[in-house]
Design an enzyme around this catalytic site. Structure first.
Site, PDB file in Angstrom:
ATOM      1  CB  VAL A   1      16.213  29.296  50.074  1.00 27.02           C
ATOM      2  CG1 VAL A   1      17.301  30.184  50.650  1.00 27.02           C
ATOM      3  CG2 VAL A   1      16.770  28.426  48.953  1.00 27.02           C
ATOM      4  CG  ASP A   2      15.682  32.561  55.361  1.00 26.51           C
ATOM      5  OD1 ASP A   2      16.451  32.202  56.269  1.00 26.51           O
ATOM      6  OD2 ASP A   2      15.049  33.627  55.384  1.00 26.51           O
TER       7      ASP A   2
ATOM      8  CE  LYS B   1      17.075  23.387  54.063  1.00 23.42           C
ATOM      9  NZ  LYS B   1      16.626  24.741  53.716  1.00 23.42           N
ATOM     10  CB  SER B   2      20.952  25.471  59.342  1.00 20.63           C
ATOM     11  OG  SER B   2      21.295  25.010  58.048  1.00 20.63           O
TER      12      SER B   2
ATOM     13  CG  ASN C   1      10.787  26.902  61.655  1.00 25.14           C
ATOM     14  OD1 ASN C   1      10.575  26.974  62.864  1.00 25.14           O
ATOM     15  ND2 ASN C   1      11.977  27.157  61.130  1.00 25.14           N
TER      16      ASN C   1
ATOM     17  N   GLY D   1      41.356   6.342  14.358  1.00 25.65           N
ATOM     18  CA  GLY D   1      42.175   7.501  14.025  1.00 25.65           C
ATOM     19  C   GLY D   1      41.314   8.571  13.384  1.00 25.65           C
ATOM     20  CG  LEU D   2      42.385  12.702  13.907  1.00 25.13           C
ATOM     21  CD1 LEU D   2      43.471  13.763  13.713  1.00 25.13           C
ATOM     22  CD2 LEU D   2      41.153  13.294  14.570  1.00 25.13           C
TER      23      LEU D   2
ATOM     24  N   GLY E   1      40.901  10.740   7.423  1.00 24.90           N
ATOM     25  CA  GLY E   1      42.048  11.026   6.578  1.00 24.90           C
ATOM     26  C   GLY E   1      43.360  10.486   7.119  1.00 24.90           C
TER      27      GLY E   1
ATOM     28  CB  SER F   1      35.825   4.332  17.164  1.00 23.97           C
ATOM     29  OG  SER F   1      37.132   4.036  16.731  1.00 23.97           O
TER      30      SER F   1
END
Length: 642
Positions: free
Chosen positions: A39-40, A43-44, A171, A479-480, A482, A553
């Protein structure tokens, strides 16, 4: 000669010069490169400087840039070049790069596309995106700080992604008074680290993105007067002269993934694609992979006419002298040196999604023009990109990098990533959201994949079905807990038995006593539970049986995975639609009570989700229907059984 004739000749010469310039510009080579680092590190600013020095900024843009530079507090008439690239508001506010910003510029020798990639660890996936197509990486180091953790991380990723050309741009040399000792110490430090990570060579350049030192060379080619001790190239000169990947690719064996079959009429059938490596001429022998059929090239067609030769990087349409089975996803290759085809691999995966990797779940795997279903096994290890340690891992989280085995539902044509990005790099796509969730690099095919082959048998699944006088099917009850799945499935099997049908019922609890006794109830184990049941159900339908399965499932992805295993029309999803409150009132096994009290973890409907079917073939319930009525309704829906 008249004035008019003279003017005409001048105009003609100008037109010729313009045509020559345009032709030269059109045929310039294109380089893609990235800037990365901590960072910093600037690059830009560096990219902004490149755009400025290459005169790729319009006057109105320059005026806005100068105005914005004053707002952010640059001194005097100096320009903040980072503002050209940091387009996101959040980036300008924080002074960092978040997204991948792509910019174009050109010089007399070459065209460039540069990607400014993020420096923060949490944006690793963005950096990988920018690096995936790059020919070169410019790794920036702040001369005041030296080699940092982010420098090491990005260097590792650059090497992992197969970028062969690396520039170490030290740099902000202006902030250390252009001190040679500082530069040399950083280069020595990076050299030792580069050997650890596998970077064999790199080019080190002392620069100042802000002041412009060693970004572009002077007219006499000399370095900046501030660094008389440096005798290497300026950054832009180095970028102009680096050998591109396409040049090296032309020296390898011919490979062309087929993008589409071009058949405008009955007299023409060609195979269109981008040549990944090598060269091709009419008459050259080729092999279609994975099918293995061979032929010779009849012609090389392009929009501008047929070619006598085509090389890596060109998009062409090949016609062959034989009618061979070849379609999108196949690879046309040199007959004497074809690539491999396999369905099991070891790969490095970079995970790019907020939701973690689900081992055993089916994802789309896209490699070039090939698209297959793939399942990823639990990682062998995760890589700590800061220390390069191998860490134990059961899954991969966002921005994690790990090594895992992958299995595909059919063989794909590939080469190791280090040999070919086009045939070794892939992405993983979530089947439901269509989001890209991972990117990966194939290492090699697993030996067991090479040693296991389908053994042809005389009696087919159709024969088994005819002997039983029925069409095999899978009735998948979901299904659930029960909801009544097992009760209804049992009743359906009883009624089918009275009809002299050959059936088998796979019940969730029963299977966990044997085949799946080693599995728990975590999401990963649930996925594996259903995958195994799907494989067993498939074998039973191959035997001609009508298979009934009663499993919660809970996840759509796994139900879909099983559906894809079974021939079309033979998988019937039966949704036993019982509300949670009704299922919990029954609580025959006392499981809901344990789940509510915290004694039972990962229980569906309580602390683990249930994803209802969206388009089940049959829906029943045990609120308005008795089990017998539900069974009768199901059987009516699946008739006739032949």
């Amino acid at each position: 000669m008249t004035t008019r004739d003279s003017s005409f000749q001048v105009d003609s010469l100008i037109a010729e010069d313009i045509d020559a310039y345009l032709d030269q510009h059109q045929h310039k080579s294109l380089m893609r490169f990235i800037t990365c680092g901590s960072v910093d590190d600037g690059k830009s600013t560096l990219i902004g400087r490149l755009l400025y020095d290459s005169k790729m900024i319009f006057e109105d843009q320059l005026a806005i840039l100068e105005s914005d530079s004053k707002k952010v507090g640059t001194q005097g008439e100096e320009i903040d070049f980072a503002l050209l690239v940091d387009g996101l508001a959040a980036e300008r506010e924080q002074g960092i790069t978040i997204d991948v910003a792509y910019r174009f510029f050109t010089t007399e020798k070459r065209k460039f596309i540069v990607a400014d990639t993020p420096g923060h660890e949490q944006y690793t996936r963005n950096m990988v995106t920018g690096a995936s197509t790059a020919d070169l990486a410019v790794i920036l180091v702040d001369a005041r700080k030296g080699v940092l953790v982010q420098t090491r991380r990005h260097s590792y990723l650059v090497h992992l992604l197969g970028i062969k050309h690396v520039v170490l741009a030290v740099n902000k040399m202006d902030l250390v008074d252009y001190d040679q000792a500082t530069f040399d110490a950083i280069v020595d430090d990076y050299t030792a680290f580069a050997k650890e990570v596998g970077i064999e060579e790199f080019t080190a350049i002392p620069i100042s993105g802000f002041k412009g030192d060693n970004i572009t060379a002077k007219a006499d080619g000399a370095p900046s007067s501030n660094t008389p001790w440096y005798s290497g190239p300026a950054l832009i000169n180095h970028l102009e002269n680096v050998e591109l990947a396409n040049t090296a690719a032309q020296e390898r064996s011919f490979r062309m993934p087929v993008q589409w079959v071009n058949r405008p009429n009955l007299d023409f059938r060609g195979f269109a694609g981008l040549i990944a490596s090598g060269s091709i001429k009419p008459g050259d022998p080729v092999r279609i992979v994975p099918a293995g059929k061979t032929s010779t090239v009849k012609s090389i067609a392009t929009f501008d006419g047929d070619l006598d030769e085509a090389v890596a990087g060109q998009s062409v349409t090949l016609t062959l002298n034989d009618e061979v089975d070849c379609s999108r996803g196949d690879v046309i290759a040199a007959a004497g040196d074809p690539p491999e085809a396999s369905d099991q691999f070891e790969a490095t995966i970079v995970w790019m999604d907020e939701a973690a990797l689900k081992p055993g779940r089916g994802y789309w795997l896209k490699l070039g023009s090939q698209m297959v279903t793939a399942t990823v096994q639990p990682p062998k290890h995760e890589v700590d990109v800061n220390s390069f340690e191998h860490l134990a891992a059961k899954t991969l989280e966002l921005n994690s990098i790990g090594v895992a085995e992958i299995a595909t539902d059919r063989p794909i044509t590939f080469e190791p990533y280090e040999s070919s990005r086009q045939l070794g790099g892939f992405i993983l796509i979530d089947k439901f959201t269509n989001a890209t969730v991972g990117a990966g690099m194939l290492h090699f095919s697993l030996r067991r994949a090479q040693n296991v082959h389908w053994q042809p048998t005389t009696i087919t699944r159709e024969d088994h079905g005819r002997m039983k006088n029925q069409t095999p099917r899978v009735l998948w009850f979901t299904g659930l807990s029960g909801s009544g799945k097992s009760t209804i499935a049992n009743e359906v099997e009883k009624q089918l038995a009275l009809m002299n049908r050959h059936t088998f019922l796979l019940d969730g609890d029963n299977v966990r006593h044997g085949l799946n006794k080693d599995l728990g109830f975590t999401e990963t184990d649930r996925i594996e539970n259903i995958r195994r049941i799907g494989e067993v159900a498939k074998l039973m339908t191959d035997a001609g049986l009508i298979v009934l399965t009663a499993f919660i499932s809970p996840f759509r992805a796994e139900r879909r995975l099983v559906r894809e295993m079974i021939p079309e029309g033979e998988f019937i999803e039966v949704f036993v639609d019982t509300p949670l409150e009704v299922a919990e009132q029954r609580d025959v096994k006392g499981l809901y009570k344990k789940a509510r009290s915290g004694q039972l973890k990962n229980f569906t409907g309580i602390d683990s989700p249930y994803e209802e079917p969206e388009n089940a073939e049959i829906t029943v319930n045990t609120v308005d229907m008795t089990p017998v009525e539900a069974a009768e309704y199901i059987i009516k829906q699946i008739l006739p059984l032949k």
